[in-house]
Design a protein around this motif. Structure first.
Motif, PDB file in Angstrom:
ATOM      1  N   GLU A  68      31.756  22.103  46.062  1.00 23.85           N
ATOM      2  CA  GLU A  68      32.025  21.920  47.484  1.00 23.85           C
ATOM      3  C   GLU A  68      31.759  23.241  48.188  1.00 23.85           C
ATOM      4  N   VAL A  69      31.170  23.167  49.383  1.00 20.90           N
ATOM      5  CA  VAL A  69      30.708  24.371  50.071  1.00 20.90           C
ATOM      6  C   VAL A  69      31.279  24.427  51.480  1.00 20.90           C
ATOM      7  N   GLY A  70      31.862  25.578  51.836  1.00 20.62           N
ATOM      8  CA  GLY A  70      32.329  25.794  53.199  1.00 20.62           C
ATOM      9  C   GLY A  70      31.178  25.854  54.187  1.00 20.62           C
ATOM     10  N   ARG A  71      31.432  25.525  55.438  1.00 19.22           N
ATOM     11  CA  ARG A  71      30.365  25.372  56.426  1.00 19.22           C
ATOM     12  C   ARG A  71      29.682  26.691  56.791  1.00 19.22           C
ATOM     13  N   LYS A  72      30.290  27.840  56.496  1.00 16.87           N
ATOM     14  CA  LYS A  72      29.662  29.125  56.813  1.00 16.87           C
ATOM     15  C   LYS A  72      29.050  29.822  55.600  1.00 16.87           C
ATOM     16  N   VAL A  73      29.030  29.144  54.457  1.00 15.18           N
ATOM     17  CA  VAL A  73      28.410  29.715  53.255  1.00 15.18           C
ATOM     18  C   VAL A  73      26.896  29.554  53.365  1.00 15.18           C
ATOM     19  N   GLU A  74      26.161  30.605  53.091  1.00 17.82           N
ATOM     20  CA  GLU A  74      24.708  30.594  53.272  1.00 17.82           C
ATOM     21  C   GLU A  74      23.908  30.691  51.978  1.00 17.82           C
ATOM     22  N   SER A  75      24.469  31.318  50.923  1.00 13.24           N
ATOM     23  CA  SER A  75      23.631  31.676  49.770  1.00 13.24           C
ATOM     24  C   SER A  75      23.685  30.671  48.625  1.00 13.24           C
ATOM     25  N   VAL A  76      24.639  29.745  48.631  1.00 18.34           N
ATOM     26  CA  VAL A  76      24.738  28.767  47.543  1.00 18.34           C
ATOM     27  C   VAL A  76      24.890  27.369  48.110  1.00 18.34           C
ATOM     28  N   GLU A  77      24.496  26.401  47.298  1.00 18.70           N
ATOM     29  CA  GLU A  77      24.581  25.000  47.679  1.00 18.70           C
ATOM     30  C   GLU A  77      25.256  24.215  46.567  1.00 18.70           C
ATOM     31  N   GLU A  78      25.672  23.002  46.892  1.00 16.00           N
ATOM     32  CA  GLU A  78      26.251  22.137  45.865  1.00 16.00           C
ATOM     33  C   GLU A  78      25.266  21.973  44.716  1.00 16.00           C
ATOM     34  N   GLY A  79      25.802  22.072  43.498  1.00 16.90           N
ATOM     35  CA  GLY A  79      24.976  21.930  42.310  1.00 16.90           C
ATOM     36  C   GLY A  79      24.453  23.230  41.736  1.00 16.90           C
ATOM     37  N   ASP A  80      24.530  24.327  42.495  1.00 15.80           N
ATOM     38  CA  ASP A  80      24.046  25.612  41.985  1.00 15.80           C
ATOM     39  C   ASP A  80      24.914  26.082  40.820  1.00 15.80           C
ATOM     40  N   ARG A  81      24.260  26.677  39.820  1.00 14.49           N
ATOM     41  CA  ARG A  81      24.973  27.257  38.674  1.00 14.49           C
ATOM     42  C   ARG A  81      25.150  28.743  38.939  1.00 14.49           C
ATOM     43  N   VAL A  82      26.413  29.194  38.942  1.00 16.30           N
ATOM     44  CA  VAL A  82      26.703  30.576  39.325  1.00 16.30           C
ATOM     45  C   VAL A  82      27.716  31.186  38.374  1.00 16.30           C
ATOM     46  N   VAL A  83      27.679  32.529  38.314  1.00 17.68           N
ATOM     47  CA  VAL A  83      28.705  33.290  37.619  1.00 17.68           C
ATOM     48  C   VAL A  83      29.420  34.127  38.669  1.00 17.68           C
ATOM     49  N   VAL A  84      30.740  34.341  38.473  1.00 14.27           N
ATOM     50  CA  VAL A  84      31.582  34.938  39.507  1.00 14.27           C
ATOM     51  C   VAL A  84      32.314  36.145  38.934  1.00 14.27           C
ATOM     52  N   PRO A  85      32.182  37.341  39.538  1.00 16.92           N
ATOM     53  CA  PRO A  85      32.963  38.495  39.086  1.00 16.92           C
ATOM     54  C   PRO A  85      34.459  38.249  39.243  1.00 16.92           C
ATOM     55  N   SER A  86      35.233  38.876  38.376  1.00 18.69           N
ATOM     56  CA  SER A  86      36.671  38.604  38.353  1.00 18.69           C
ATOM     57  C   SER A  86      37.392  39.157  39.571  1.00 18.69           C
ATOM     58  N   PHE A  87      36.964  40.313  40.104  1.00 20.14           N
ATOM     59  CA  PHE A  87      37.562  40.866  41.315  1.00 20.14           C
ATOM     60  C   PHE A  87      36.847  40.314  42.541  1.00 20.14           C
ATOM     61  N   VAL A 145      36.629  29.775  45.161  1.00 15.98           N
ATOM     62  CA  VAL A 145      36.019  31.100  45.202  1.00 15.98           C
ATOM     63  C   VAL A 145      35.914  31.530  46.667  1.00 15.98           C
ATOM     64  N   PRO A 146      36.723  32.509  47.115  1.00  7.80           N
ATOM     65  CA  PRO A 146      36.597  33.014  48.489  1.00  7.80           C
ATOM     66  C   PRO A 146      35.333  33.870  48.648  1.00  7.80           C
ATOM     67  N   HIS A 147      34.905  34.038  49.906  1.00  7.93           N
ATOM     68  CA  HIS A 147      33.748  34.901  50.209  1.00  7.93           C
ATOM     69  C   HIS A 147      32.597  34.602  49.244  1.00  7.93           C
ATOM     70  N   ALA A 148      32.204  33.345  49.226  1.00 11.51           N
ATOM     71  CA  ALA A 148      31.247  32.894  48.209  1.00 11.51           C
ATOM     72  C   ALA A 148      29.921  33.636  48.268  1.00 11.51           C
ATOM     73  N   ASP A 149      29.465  34.010  49.463  1.00 10.03           N
ATOM     74  CA  ASP A 149      28.172  34.692  49.558  1.00 10.03           C
ATOM     75  C   ASP A 149      28.179  36.034  48.833  1.00 10.03           C
ATOM     76  N   GLU A 150      29.339  36.667  48.769  1.00 12.04           N
ATOM     77  CA  GLU A 150      29.463  37.958  48.093  1.00 12.04           C
ATOM     78  C   GLU A 150      29.833  37.822  46.617  1.00 12.04           C
ATOM     79  N   ASN A 151      30.371  36.686  46.208  1.00 15.74           N
ATOM     80  CA  ASN A 151      30.979  36.580  44.883  1.00 15.74           C
ATOM     81  C   ASN A 151      30.348  35.558  43.949  1.00 15.74           C
ATOM     82  N   CYS A 152      29.347  34.835  44.398  1.00 18.79           N
ATOM     83  CA  CYS A 152      28.645  33.882  43.537  1.00 18.79           C
ATOM     84  C   CYS A 152      27.227  34.386  43.268  1.00 18.79           C
ATOM     85  N   PHE A 153      26.860  34.450  41.994  1.00 19.27           N
ATOM     86  CA  PHE A 153      25.548  34.949  41.596  1.00 19.27           C
ATOM     87  C   PHE A 153      24.805  33.865  40.809  1.00 19.27           C
ATOM     88  N   HIS A 154      23.623  33.524  41.287  1.00 20.65           N
ATOM     89  CA  HIS A 154      22.848  32.468  40.651  1.00 20.65           C
ATOM     90  C   HIS A 154      22.443  32.875  39.231  1.00 20.65           C
TER      91      HIS A 154
END
Length: 389
Positions: A68-87, A145-154
């Motif tokens: 699920e994606v917030g309306r202001k998220v720009e860098s990821v979409e539903e279905g994307d496979r991502v890794v997320v830093p712990s901090f 995952v808050p601040h998804a554009d900064e914390n999700c990496f494809h």
């Protein structure tokens, strides 16, 4: 949904909990595909880090699929496979802008719980006590995952999940520890600990050009991993009279150019100093068993670098005079994952490093309490149990 929850010291249970929801338009909700235990989890499980609350969902090292994606998220979409830093970084404060992501000024809403002990506040972190933000953790079917554009990496298509998972924390932490050492050709680097972070620090040091890397531990299977995967020389600290003397002998009396502590507050050791630390820790007179850190300080050559990755609280018997008189450079931090994850994924995609061997046990989420027991007691060759929600 099902999630692994903390109930009391050494009491973990898989419970039904509410599914996470989008709180901010920059959030995403991730369906967790893999998540793993971390040695720092053991500190609050064993009761050395306060501010856990009954029912808290734990876990901070993970990857997954965007659900699920917030309306202001720009860098990821539903279905994307991502890794997320712990901090969790905000991306806009001075610390995030300076690539010091674990010091983010904006993602820990509970600064007042940290400041009396730590002097200031860190960034928030998933599933790691309310002093670190109180965020629900990743040992669950879904996580916000808050601040998804900064914390999700494809994750590159050519990588398996196991190759990407450890970029979330263990690999990023170990790599950062080696990066702190400013390694030059011909350097000798000693690493205390051959768990996930220690092994990643050893491999990273070799990748950065260290001529010799020495891993220190007591478990034969971990020492073998260090030799096989990182090409390290090894020391079983239970088989020598003195780790410091052994290192001096291995380096012509000089000591390593850099020493990395990848152990932290629950270090094991031998002799009277270790007995002293255990007694004071059990009586809650201090939080840390400092055997590994003290050895690293004493062993490091004059003018060398001490890189501290282990988690610490309050420790006495700290040999500051040795640090000062030997002119050591001390570098330490919680991991700045957002700074390193892109490079790590590129290393994996190009075949230069593959951390997937850290995943020694794959378990269903329902089995995660048993996985933590294996991990804590180092049974059955367990380095990192990986949980599949």
């Amino acid at each position: 949904m099902r999630a692994l929850c903390w109930h009391d010291v050494n009491d973990l249970r898989v419970d039904d909990v509410p599914e996470p929801e989008l709180v901010n338009p920059r959030d995403v909700v991730l369906r967790v595909t893999l998540t793993t235990a971390c040695g720092s989890d053991l500190h609050f499980i064993d009761g050395y880090l306060p501010t856990m609350r009954e029912g808290d969902v734990i876990g901070h090292e993970f990857m997954g699929e965007v659900a699920e994606v917030g309306r202001k998220v720009e860098s990821v979409e539903e279905g994307d496979r991502v890794v997320v830093p712990s901090f969790i970084g905000c991306g806009s404060c001075g610390y995030c802008q300076g690539d010091l992501w674990s010091l983010c000024d904006n993602t820990n809403p509970n600064a007042a719980l940290q400041e009396p002990v730590l002097g200031d506040t860190t960034a928030g972190i998933y599933g790691y006590t309310h002093a670190f933000g109180g965020y629900a953790g990743s040992h669950a079917e879904y996580v916000r995952v808050p601040h998804a554009d900064e914390n999700c990496f494809h994750v590159p298509e050519e990588l398996d999940d196991e190759q990407a998972l450890f970029a979330s924390d263990a690999w990023a932490t170990g790599y950062m520890g080696a990066d702190f050492c400013d390694i030059e050709e011909g350097d000798t680097v000693a690493v205390w600990g051959c768990g996930g972070v220690g092994l990643m620090a050893q491999q990273s040091a070799a990748l950065m050009g260290a001529e010799r890397v020495i891993g220190i531990d007591r478990f034969p299977e971990r020492l073998r991993l260090a030799e096989r995967e990182a090409g390290s020389e090894t020391i079983d600290y239970t088989a020598v009279d003195s780790v410091v003397d052994t290192l001096k002998a291995m380096t012509g009396g000089r000591g390593p150019d850099a020493c990395i502590d990848a152990v932290g507050m629950e270090a094991h050791g031998t002799g009277p100093a270790h007995a002293y630390d255990r007694a004071k820790q059990q009586l809650k007179l201090h939080t840390d068993r400092g055997e590994a850190l003290r050895q690293a300080i004493v062993a490091c050559r004059k003018g060398g670098t001490l890189s501290i990755l282990g988690v610490y609280g309050l420790m006495d018997k700290f040999p500051l005079g040795i640090v000062m008189n030997k002119g050591l450079t001390v570098r330490t931090a919680q991991q700045h994952g957002q700074r390193y994850v892109p490079d790590l994924l590129e290393y994996a995609a190009e075949g230069e490093m593959d951390p997937s061997y850290l995943a020694t046990h794959e378990l269903e989420l329902e089995e995660s309490p048993r996985g933590y027991d294996l991990f804590k007691h180092k049974e059955d060759g367990c380095v990192r149990p990986v949980f599949v929600p």
